[in-house]
Design a protein around this motif. Structure first.
Motif, PDB file in Angstrom:
ATOM      1  N   ALA A  72       0.829  -1.198   0.000  1.00 59.54           N
ATOM      2  CA  ALA A  72       0.000   0.000   0.000  1.00 59.54           C
ATOM      3  C   ALA A  72       0.862   1.246   0.000  1.00 59.54           C
ATOM      4  O   ALA A  72       1.916   1.295   0.620  1.00 59.54           O
ATOM      5  CB  ALA A  72      -0.914  -0.003   1.222  1.00 59.54           C
ATOM      6  N   GLY A  73       0.411   2.252  -0.734  1.00 55.22           N
ATOM      7  CA  GLY A  73       1.052   3.560  -0.714  1.00 55.22           C
ATOM      8  C   GLY A  73       0.028   4.591  -0.307  1.00 55.22           C
ATOM      9  O   GLY A  73      -1.168   4.430  -0.581  1.00 55.22           O
ATOM     10  N   ARG A  74       0.475   5.642   0.351  1.00 60.37           N
ATOM     11  CA  ARG A  74      -0.467   6.627   0.867  1.00 60.37           C
ATOM     12  C   ARG A  74      -0.239   8.012   0.271  1.00 60.37           C
ATOM     13  O   ARG A  74       0.895   8.409   0.021  1.00 60.37           O
ATOM     14  CB  ARG A  74      -0.395   6.707   2.391  1.00 60.37           C
ATOM     15  N   GLY A  75      -1.330   8.720   0.047  1.00 63.23           N
ATOM     16  CA  GLY A  75      -1.310  10.092  -0.413  1.00 63.23           C
ATOM     17  C   GLY A  75      -2.442  10.850   0.240  1.00 63.23           C
ATOM     18  O   GLY A  75      -3.110  10.353   1.158  1.00 63.23           O
ATOM     19  N   SER A  76      -2.673  12.056  -0.227  1.00 64.06           N
ATOM     20  CA  SER A  76      -3.719  12.912   0.341  1.00 64.06           C
ATOM     21  C   SER A  76      -4.748  13.267  -0.724  1.00 64.06           C
ATOM     22  O   SER A  76      -4.579  12.970  -1.908  1.00 64.06           O
ATOM     23  CB  SER A  76      -3.104  14.189   0.928  1.00 64.06           C
ATOM     24  N   GLY A  77      -5.808  13.904  -0.309  1.00 63.29           N
ATOM     25  CA  GLY A  77      -6.857  14.361  -1.209  1.00 63.29           C
ATOM     26  C   GLY A  77      -7.765  15.314  -0.461  1.00 63.29           C
ATOM     27  O   GLY A  77      -7.520  15.640   0.710  1.00 63.29           O
ATOM     28  N   PHE A  78      -8.852  15.754  -1.111  1.00 64.40           N
ATOM     29  CA  PHE A  78      -9.755  16.684  -0.430  1.00 64.40           C
ATOM     30  C   PHE A  78     -11.144  16.596  -1.041  1.00 64.40           C
ATOM     31  O   PHE A  78     -11.318  16.323  -2.230  1.00 64.40           O
ATOM     32  CB  PHE A  78      -9.226  18.112  -0.492  1.00 64.40           C
ATOM     33  N   LEU A  79     -12.144  16.827  -0.197  1.00 63.04           N
ATOM     34  CA  LEU A  79     -13.542  16.750  -0.594  1.00 63.04           C
ATOM     35  C   LEU A  79     -13.980  18.038  -1.272  1.00 63.04           C
ATOM     36  O   LEU A  79     -13.631  19.150  -0.833  1.00 63.04           O
ATOM     37  CB  LEU A  79     -14.413  16.481   0.627  1.00 63.04           C
ATOM     38  N   ILE A  80     -14.770  17.894  -2.348  1.00 63.03           N
ATOM     39  CA  ILE A  80     -15.271  19.064  -3.073  1.00 63.03           C
ATOM     40  C   ILE A  80     -16.797  19.080  -3.148  1.00 63.03           C
ATOM     41  O   ILE A  80     -17.377  19.945  -3.788  1.00 63.03           O
ATOM     42  CB  ILE A  80     -14.699  19.120  -4.498  1.00 63.03           C
ATOM     43  N   SER A  81     -17.453  18.126  -2.491  1.00 61.02           N
ATOM     44  CA  SER A  81     -18.918  18.133  -2.457  1.00 61.02           C
ATOM     45  C   SER A  81     -19.394  17.470  -1.179  1.00 61.02           C
ATOM     46  O   SER A  81     -18.690  16.653  -0.579  1.00 61.02           O
ATOM     47  CB  SER A  81     -19.507  17.399  -3.669  1.00 61.02           C
ATOM     48  N   HIS A 136     -16.775  20.179   2.950  1.00 63.27           N
ATOM     49  CA  HIS A 136     -16.035  20.190   1.697  1.00 63.27           C
ATOM     50  C   HIS A 136     -15.490  21.587   1.409  1.00 63.27           C
ATOM     51  O   HIS A 136     -15.934  22.578   1.985  1.00 63.27           O
ATOM     52  CB  HIS A 136     -16.918  19.723   0.532  1.00 63.27           C
ATOM     53  N   PHE A 137     -14.537  21.637   0.504  1.00 60.06           N
ATOM     54  CA  PHE A 137     -13.917  22.896   0.100  1.00 60.06           C
ATOM     55  C   PHE A 137     -14.699  23.544  -1.039  1.00 60.06           C
ATOM     56  O   PHE A 137     -15.421  22.871  -1.792  1.00 60.06           O
ATOM     57  CB  PHE A 137     -12.490  22.655  -0.408  1.00 60.06           C
ATOM     58  N   THR A 138     -14.468  24.847  -1.200  1.00 57.71           N
ATOM     59  CA  THR A 138     -14.849  25.550  -2.423  1.00 57.71           C
ATOM     60  C   THR A 138     -13.606  26.260  -2.946  1.00 57.71           C
ATOM     61  O   THR A 138     -12.580  26.362  -2.259  1.00 57.71           O
ATOM     62  CB  THR A 138     -15.966  26.583  -2.168  1.00 57.71           C
ATOM     63  N   TRP A 139     -13.697  26.762  -4.164  1.00 54.77           N
ATOM     64  CA  TRP A 139     -12.535  27.316  -4.843  1.00 54.77           C
ATOM     65  C   TRP A 139     -12.427  28.819  -4.638  1.00 54.77           C
ATOM     66  O   TRP A 139     -13.427  29.527  -4.594  1.00 54.77           O
ATOM     67  CB  TRP A 139     -12.614  27.017  -6.341  1.00 54.77           C
ATOM     68  N   ARG A 140     -11.217  29.299  -4.530  1.00 55.24           N
ATOM     69  CA  ARG A 140     -10.974  30.731  -4.461  1.00 55.24           C
ATOM     70  C   ARG A 140     -11.421  31.387  -5.763  1.00 55.24           C
ATOM     71  O   ARG A 140     -11.176  30.856  -6.850  1.00 55.24           O
ATOM     72  CB  ARG A 140      -9.471  30.994  -4.251  1.00 55.24           C
ATOM     73  N   GLU A 141     -12.048  32.520  -5.666  1.00 57.36           N
ATOM     74  CA  GLU A 141     -12.443  33.281  -6.836  1.00 57.36           C
ATOM     75  C   GLU A 141     -11.430  34.389  -7.098  1.00 57.36           C
ATOM     76  O   GLU A 141     -10.760  34.867  -6.185  1.00 57.36           O
ATOM     77  CB  GLU A 141     -13.836  33.878  -6.656  1.00 57.36           C
TER      78      GLU A 141
END
Length: 517
Positions: A72-81, A136-141
């Motif tokens: 197994a290898g591990r990484g990161s991510g993020f929720l967008i909804s 979840h995150f939202t995007w910078r405008e």
């Protein structure tokens, strides 16, 4: 014969190394616009941790340095909804058998996930977690100018403890080719990221997304994130399950220790993808697509340029080297699956190099550790001492055969391999002289020249000849001599074959010979 397929040969025999300036930020196992699928709200800076995830990809992978392993290898991510859509890097998840996800540093509640869409050229992927109500995150405008304060969030080094580092945008928008991607829009920043940060969010002081972290270089304090605009440009497609500029590989541009590009190493393959259907396997080295040499600068640029020109759905010719077999394959993506290519057959052998013969091979290195070649393990007769030629020149040297005395004595009924190399400054003979001497000897032995052609494999340039009917016993003989591409040394390789199995040895020797001075 197309020996230019074999740019990987020397590195395969003497050892490969990643010589990329940047390191990927997934941790390998050893051995704004409204969020899609949810509402327009999002977490603030104080809640960044709650929407950041750690991803564990479990499956079979092949490393150019460690070989194959199931781990197994591990990484990161993020929720967008709020319903569980998340963004990460292609190299974190593609080719995995299973994905496990933990949210916000919670090590107790394991979530399952599946890949919806991905892109190896953009190093992006969208995954779907189990449906629930998630922060979840939202995007910078608006603009993301130089000197913007930014924060890199994630789980570096596989640690389940959440981490954030602070920095500023040092370069707001630049194109960048790396071993893992070929991107038109990248943010360079100094919020430190390390292995395991791959796929994690880069956010501003309000917790708004500005990019996706994917590579870093501690030595030069250089950290890279895929620009928000690059992500948003393909996000809808990935969410819909459409792959973008992708054939389904988890690939890495590979270089040897001298900084020469060898091709695109396939760490893993997505099941059902174009690469999978073409017969590409983890551990393959893609050397050409549509006649274009890949990875010449150690990045994905050449590979992605071909996809951009033709489209990922086009029928694309591909050449690859399968290091586990020491054999070259040729075929097509979205067309005819790859098949083993016999160098002996290309050179004129009538029975195709005996690709079906099951033979175990070993790597033999000379006494000076300057040359190497793979030979059948059953060939116990070895001479690896320095060879002194009639002019007094010294050559790194290997002779290998089932019967070394008979082979060196000129017995045409015994197969064998001979390789010699010396620095150009001290070499007594040029490649042309080696070939001339061989032609004189072979002509006197009843051999008939079948093929003569130029030779170039990206590391050597010279010529080869292929002979049949030798010694009254129908033996076949290949003679190759060349300069290294930098002109530093001369090399000569000869293979004598007397059976169908021996013809496979010609392919193996040509696919593995190497020299280093």
């Amino acid at each position: 014969m197309t020996p230019s397929r074999r740019r990987a040969a020397a590195a395969a025999a003497l050892g490969l190394s990643m010589a990329a300036a940047l390191s990927g930020c997934a941790l390998p196992a050893l051995p704004g616009f409204p969020a899609a699928g949810g509402d327009s709200g999002g977490v603030g800076f104080d809640d960044v941790q709650s929407a950041t995830i750690q991803i564990e990809a479990v499956g079979t992978f092949v490393s150019p340095e460690e070989g194959g392993y199931e781990a197994a290898g591990r990484g990161s991510g993020f929720l967008i909804s709020d319903d569980g859509l998340a963004v990460t890097n292609n190299h974190v998840v593609v080719g995995a058998g299973t994905l496990k996800v933990w949210r916000g540093g919670d090590t107790e509640s394991t979530l399952n996930a599946k890949v919806l869409g991905s892109s190896e050229c953009l190093d992006l992927a969208v995954i779907q977690l189990e449906k629930d109500d998630y922060p979840h995150f939202t995007w910078r405008e608006g603009e993301i100018p130089t000197a913007t304060d930014v924060y890199a969030a994630g789980f570096p080094l596989g640690d389940p403890e959440f981490t954030m580092t602070r920095g500023i945008v040092s370069k707001a928008d630049t194109a960048m080719d790396t071993p893992w991607a070929s991107l038109s829009h990248v943010i360079e920043h100094d919020a430190r990221i390390r292995a395991g940060n791959s796929g994690g969010p880069l956010v501003d002081e309000n917790g708004k997304l500005v990019g996706v972290n994917y590579a870093g270089n501690d030595q030069h304090d250089q950290n890279l994130a895929i620009h928000r605009d690059e992500v948003q440009g393909v996000l809808d497609q990935l969410i819909k399950g459409e792959n973008v500029m992708s054939l389904g590989i988890n690939g890495t541009g590979l270089m040897n220790e001298d900084g020469e590009g060898l091709g695109i190493w396939v760490n893993s393959v997505a099941s059902g993808s174009a690469a999978d259907k073409a017969g590409v396997e983890p551990g393959d080295l893609l050397t050409k697509m549509e006649g274009v040499s890949l990875g010449t600068d150690g990045t994905m640029a050449d590979y992605c340029s071909v996809l951009e020109t033709h489209g990922a759905d086009a029928t694309l010719a591909v050449d690859l080297f399968r290091s586990g077999e020491g054999v070259y394959y040729s075929g097509q993506f979205n067309g005819d699956a790859v098949e083993a290519v016999s160098v002996a057959q290309d050179a004129g052998a009538s029975d195709g190099g005996a690709q079906g013969v099951d033979t175990e091979y070993v790597t033999v290195v000379d006494d000076t550790e300057s040359v190497a070649v793979e030979v059948p393990a059953s060939w116990k007769g070895l001479d690896t001492a320095v060879f002194v030629d009639p002019e007094g020149g010294e050559w790194a040297h290997i002779d290998a055969s089932p019967d070394i005395s008979a082979f060196q004595g000129g017995d045409w009924s015994v197969p064998g391999v001979s390789i010699m190399a010396a620095p150009t400054a001290t070499a007594s003979f040029t490649p042309e002289e080696w070939l001339s001497m061989a032609e004189q000897h072979l002509g006197q032995s009843g051999c008939v020249k079948d093929t003569e052609d130029a030779y170039a494999d990206g590391m050597h340039e010279g010529a080869f000849t292929y002979w049949t009917g030798c010694g009254g016993v129908g033996a076949q003989y290949l003679m190759l001599s060349a300069y290294s591409t930098d002109g530093s040394y001369v090399i000569a390789l000869a293979v004598q074959a007397v059976s169908e199995a021996d013809l496979t040895t010609i392919d193996r020797a040509l696919g593995s010979f190497a020299a280093s001075f």
